[in-house]
Design a protein around this motif. Structure first.
Motif, mmCIF file in Angstrom:
data_model
loop_
_atom_site.group_PDB
_atom_site.id
_atom_site.type_symbol
_atom_site.label_atom_id
_atom_site.label_comp_id
_atom_site.label_asym_id
_atom_site.label_seq_id
_atom_site.Cartn_x
_atom_site.Cartn_y
_atom_site.Cartn_z
ATOM 1 N N ALA A 114 -92.247 48.850 -28.894
ATOM 2 C CA ALA A 114 -92.970 47.305 -28.866
ATOM 3 C C ALA A 114 -93.712 47.092 -27.503
ATOM 4 O O ALA A 114 -94.728 46.370 -27.635
ATOM 5 C CB ALA A 114 -91.838 46.348 -29.089
ATOM 6 N N PHE A 115 -93.047 47.441 -26.401
ATOM 7 C CA PHE A 115 -93.744 47.263 -25.110
ATOM 8 C C PHE A 115 -95.103 48.062 -24.884
ATOM 9 O O PHE A 115 -96.165 46.966 -24.536
ATOM 10 C CB PHE A 115 -92.929 47.819 -24.081
ATOM 11 N N THR A 116 -95.259 49.283 -25.419
ATOM 12 C CA THR A 116 -96.367 49.992 -25.319
ATOM 13 C C THR A 116 -97.439 49.416 -26.498
ATOM 14 O O THR A 116 -98.762 49.033 -26.105
ATOM 15 C CB THR A 116 -96.062 51.510 -25.645
ATOM 16 N N ASN A 117 -97.134 48.717 -27.605
ATOM 17 C CA ASN A 117 -97.972 48.321 -28.516
ATOM 18 C C ASN A 117 -98.345 46.975 -28.203
ATOM 19 O O ASN A 117 -99.688 46.969 -28.362
ATOM 20 C CB ASN A 117 -97.046 48.050 -29.698
ATOM 21 N N ALA A 118 -97.625 46.482 -27.270
ATOM 22 C CA ALA A 118 -98.143 45.060 -26.765
ATOM 23 C C ALA A 118 -99.258 45.063 -26.030
ATOM 24 O O ALA A 118 -100.172 44.426 -25.604
ATOM 25 C CB ALA A 118 -97.015 44.194 -26.310
ATOM 26 N N LEU A 119 -99.233 46.165 -25.075
ATOM 27 C CA LEU A 119 -100.284 46.284 -24.024
ATOM 28 C C LEU A 119 -101.321 47.194 -24.330
ATOM 29 O O LEU A 119 -102.194 47.519 -23.424
ATOM 30 C CB LEU A 119 -99.535 46.998 -22.774
ATOM 31 N N THR A 120 -101.320 47.480 -25.690
ATOM 32 C CA THR A 120 -102.423 48.410 -26.095
ATOM 33 C C THR A 120 -103.539 47.684 -26.680
ATOM 34 O O THR A 120 -103.229 46.613 -27.455
ATOM 35 C CB THR A 120 -102.078 49.323 -27.102
ATOM 36 N N THR A 121 -104.981 47.755 -26.508
ATOM 37 C CA THR A 121 -105.965 47.184 -26.994
ATOM 38 C C THR A 121 -106.420 47.817 -28.253
ATOM 39 O O THR A 121 -106.885 49.074 -28.300
ATOM 40 C CB THR A 121 -106.902 47.013 -25.982
ATOM 41 N N ASN A 122 -106.775 46.958 -29.346
ATOM 42 C CA ASN A 122 -107.273 47.540 -30.486
ATOM 43 C C ASN A 122 -108.407 46.964 -30.859
ATOM 44 O O ASN A 122 -108.416 45.888 -31.954
ATOM 45 C CB ASN A 122 -106.148 47.133 -31.551
ATOM 46 N N SER B 2 -99.279 36.934 -21.859
ATOM 47 C CA SER B 2 -99.431 36.660 -23.195
ATOM 48 C C SER B 2 -98.826 37.548 -23.887
ATOM 49 O O SER B 2 -98.193 36.997 -25.035
ATOM 50 C CB SER B 2 -100.733 36.137 -23.263
ATOM 51 N N ARG B 3 -98.933 38.742 -23.756
ATOM 52 C CA ARG B 3 -98.668 39.899 -24.893
ATOM 53 C C ARG B 3 -97.342 39.935 -24.730
ATOM 54 O O ARG B 3 -96.913 40.330 -26.038
ATOM 55 C CB ARG B 3 -99.595 41.093 -24.564
ATOM 56 N N LEU B 4 -96.677 40.141 -23.584
ATOM 57 C CA LEU B 4 -95.121 40.322 -23.497
ATOM 58 C C LEU B 4 -94.390 39.201 -23.598
ATOM 59 O O LEU B 4 -93.110 39.399 -23.999
ATOM 60 C CB LEU B 4 -94.988 41.157 -22.035
ATOM 61 N N ALA B 5 -94.859 38.091 -23.725
ATOM 62 C CA ALA B 5 -93.980 36.821 -23.817
ATOM 63 C C ALA B 5 -93.354 36.735 -24.891
ATOM 64 O O ALA B 5 -92.134 36.448 -25.182
ATOM 65 C CB ALA B 5 -95.077 35.537 -23.639
ATOM 66 N N LYS B 6 -93.938 37.418 -26.285
ATOM 67 C CA LYS B 6 -93.286 37.334 -27.492
ATOM 68 C C LYS B 6 -92.222 38.125 -27.173
ATOM 69 O O LYS B 6 -91.035 37.858 -28.200
ATOM 70 C CB LYS B 6 -94.316 37.851 -28.499
ATOM 71 N N ARG B 7 -92.177 39.501 -26.843
ATOM 72 C CA ARG B 7 -90.823 40.398 -26.566
ATOM 73 C C ARG B 7 -89.898 39.504 -25.884
ATOM 74 O O ARG B 7 -88.697 39.757 -26.098
ATOM 75 C CB ARG B 7 -91.603 41.670 -25.874
ATOM 76 N N LEU B 8 -90.183 38.761 -24.702
ATOM 77 C CA LEU B 8 -89.103 38.359 -24.046
ATOM 78 C C LEU B 8 -88.507 36.884 -25.002
ATOM 79 O O LEU B 8 -87.227 36.822 -25.052
ATOM 80 C CB LEU B 8 -89.644 37.465 -22.629
ATOM 81 N N ARG B 9 -89.222 36.257 -25.490
ATOM 82 C CA ARG B 9 -88.970 35.295 -26.449
ATOM 83 C C ARG B 9 -87.723 35.646 -27.554
ATOM 84 O O ARG B 9 -86.825 35.424 -27.986
ATOM 85 C CB ARG B 9 -90.147 34.438 -27.310
ATOM 86 N N HIS B 10 -88.413 37.006 -28.151
ATOM 87 C CA HIS B 10 -87.631 37.794 -29.167
ATOM 88 C C HIS B 10 -86.059 38.007 -28.810
ATOM 89 O O HIS B 10 -85.226 37.826 -29.530
ATOM 90 C CB HIS B 10 -88.374 38.973 -29.470
ATOM 91 N N HIS B 11 -86.090 38.472 -27.441
ATOM 92 C CA HIS B 11 -84.779 38.650 -26.919
ATOM 93 C C HIS B 11 -83.902 37.535 -26.389
ATOM 94 O O HIS B 11 -82.947 37.644 -25.740
ATOM 95 C CB HIS B 11 -84.912 39.705 -25.993
ATOM 96 N N GLY B 12 -84.551 36.208 -26.268
ATOM 97 C CA GLY B 12 -83.819 35.131 -25.726
ATOM 98 C C GLY B 12 -84.037 35.292 -24.116
ATOM 99 O O GLY B 12 -83.074 34.853 -23.657
ATOM 100 N N LEU B 13 -85.240 35.889 -23.752
ATOM 101 C CA LEU B 13 -85.019 36.160 -22.274
ATOM 102 C C LEU B 13 -86.047 35.026 -21.658
ATOM 103 O O LEU B 13 -87.113 34.594 -22.129
ATOM 104 C CB LEU B 13 -85.244 37.530 -21.692
ATOM 105 N N THR B 14 -85.902 34.684 -20.239
ATOM 106 C CA THR B 14 -86.869 33.775 -19.743
ATOM 107 C C THR B 14 -87.296 34.453 -18.371
ATOM 108 O O THR B 14 -88.416 33.834 -18.029
ATOM 109 C CB THR B 14 -86.197 32.367 -19.403
ATOM 110 N N ARG B 15 -86.863 35.633 -18.059
ATOM 111 C CA ARG B 15 -87.662 36.095 -16.854
ATOM 112 C C ARG B 15 -88.044 37.584 -17.200
ATOM 113 O O ARG B 15 -87.058 38.495 -17.816
ATOM 114 C CB ARG B 15 -86.509 36.201 -15.674
#
Length: 288
Positions: A88-96, A56-69
């Motif tokens: 961005a990868f690290t930020n996405a997987l950090t819990t706040n 769920s957290r990294l899906a936004k990054r894939l969609r941002h780059h137009g990737l599906t895998r």
């Protein structure tokens, strides 16, 4: 308790409605590689059951780059070791997960420790997240030291640059601020009006005490200089393995004043990890 189906809904319809929609491909190999990379970059140990969170957290990054895998996303990362996307990868997987005056028993202890200090007070908040903790420290200093608080300094660091941006802004939903007692709200916050209605900003006298900067606790060089009267390292060590925890604690010790205090989170116990510190009270340590 088992989940109940609604009357008239057959098993196949019920199962379909409870499946997580998947438009991206995350293989077992991808998940294993993500776990390795975030450990290498940030020391974070991701458990097997965190797969849904990772998706769920990294899906936004894939969609941002137009990737599906996820495979393609990871290849892009590894081909560019200095790319901005790593942040961005690290930020996405950090819990706040944080709040103002979280684990409230620590703040009176800090106040008593600092009340009669003659030299300017310095504190390092090593997991600042979105700012609630360092601003709570600043409020404590203002309440405890009075005019002398203006000479104090709080260094607030975090690996998550998105969280730090929010922290620097110092703007929070009013419902979050209302959890504080009324006197603190009036003294330390400005109520938003107009387009800012429903929000509250920390007053300049609070924010001026805090310096925010990015810092990865795994980095070989830390852009902070002691000695500190106190280091707050709360609820972050739980994401590291014991070896990483021990290395960080060893590096904390020389950055503290001889009577300095180290504050840990409620589920953290440093006594069996490092001989550099000894327990003084409930999740509070001094140098050994």
């Amino acid at each position: 308790m088992s989940e109940q189906r609604e009357p008239g809904v057959d098993a196949s319809q019920w199962a379909s409605s409870h499946q997580i929609e998947r438009d991206l491909v995350l293989t077992d190999t991808d998940f294993s590689r993500i776990r390795e990379l975030i450990y290498q970059r940030a020391g974070i140990v991701l458990a097997e059951h965190k797969r849904e969170m990772v998706y769920s957290r990294l899906a936004k990054r894939l969609r941002h780059h137009g990737l599906t895998r996820f495979t393609d996303y990871l290849l892009r990362l590894e081909r560019q070791p200095d790319a901005k996307e790593w942040e961005a990868f690290t930020n996405a997987l950090t819990t706040n997960l944080t709040a103002f005056f979280r684990e409230a028993h620590h703040f009176p202890l800090l106040a008593e420790h600092l009340r009669h200090k003659q030299s300017p007070v310095t504190i390092w908040c090593s997991a600042a997240s979105t700012g609630e903790e360092p601003y709570s420290l600043a409020m404590t200093l203002l309440e405890t030291l009075g005019p002398k608080a203006a000479q104090a300094k709080i260094v607030a660091t975090d690996i998550d640059t998105d969280a730090l941006s929010r922290a620097r802004a110092g703007i929070y939903p009013q419902e979050q601020v209302r959890k504080l007692d009324e006197a603190r709200v009036k003294r330390f916050f400005q109520k938003g009006t107009g387009q800012q209605q429903g929000l509250a900003r920390v007053r300049p006298e609070v924010s001026e005490l805090v310096e925010f900067m990015p810092l990865n606790l795994l980095s070989t060089q830390w852009p902070v200089k002691g000695p500190f009267d106190a280091i707050f390292c709360r609820n972050i060590m739980i994401y590291f393995d014991k070896e990483t925890q021990a290395k960080i604690l060893k590096r904390f010790a020389p950055l503290m004043k001889p009577d300095g205090l180290l504050f840990a989170g409620h589920s953290e116990n440093f006594s069996y990890i490092s001989d550099a510190f000894k327990l003084r009270g409930q999740t509070v340590y001094t140098r050994a």
